[in-house]
Design a protein around this motif. Sequence first.
Motif: not given
Length: 250
Positions: A83-84, A110-112, A166-169
């Motif tokens: 991410y960073f 993330a919602m999707l 999103s994957g992290f979430t």
Amino acid sequence: MSLNHKKTALAAIFTSSVLFGFSFLFSKMALEVVSPFAMLSMRFLTAFLCMTLLILFRVVRLHLQGRSFLPLLFLGLLQPILYFIFESYGIRLTNSSFSGVIIALCPVSAMLLGNVFLKERPTWKQALFMGLSLLGVILISMGGTGDGAVTVLGFLLLIGAVLAGSGFTLLSRKFSQNFTAFDRTYVMFALATVFFITAAWIENGSNYLPMLVRAWKTPSFALSIAYLSVASSVVAFLLINYALTYLSVT
């Protein structure tokens, strides 16, 4: 989940979003003094040391002894490492306002993904406000980029950051059943510290340490790292990992 837990989790996710929002400004300030990997190495080393002090002074307990924390290593690979990397170079090749807008797509993404992998289907209200978020991104992007040029590569890197975030979430939500918010955050920062110090050393060679010495003498750099490490790393990530313990990704 009790109503109090839900309210606290919502407050936590809101606060973390505010703290993350200001991080783009401070990242831009730090990147004017040092390279991206050097900035990230100082950010996560400082954050890791802060969390270690909390353990040493028995403010917080770590619950990893005798347990396999390999799943958390994959979590740490997505966030903060991938991410960073994407975010820092994306910010450098765009500007703080544009990058903030693109990274704001993380909750939508993330919602999707939550709908696909966790079967957490959004309500019509959530879908409506997701659409409004996308509309906001389009309108702000059309408004111009007065504080710096926006490159195609910078845009693509920021999209990579959105996917990694999103994957992290999703993974943090999944691993919350077995690991506390502090456990998850501590392993993430330990992995990030080792990776980014190594990457910064490779990136800058023998100039790495002299560059840091000069940088720490610059007030704007010291202020930026203080905010990025304490507020936007330790506090914000603890809050988001706590929130994902009680809230669905959607």
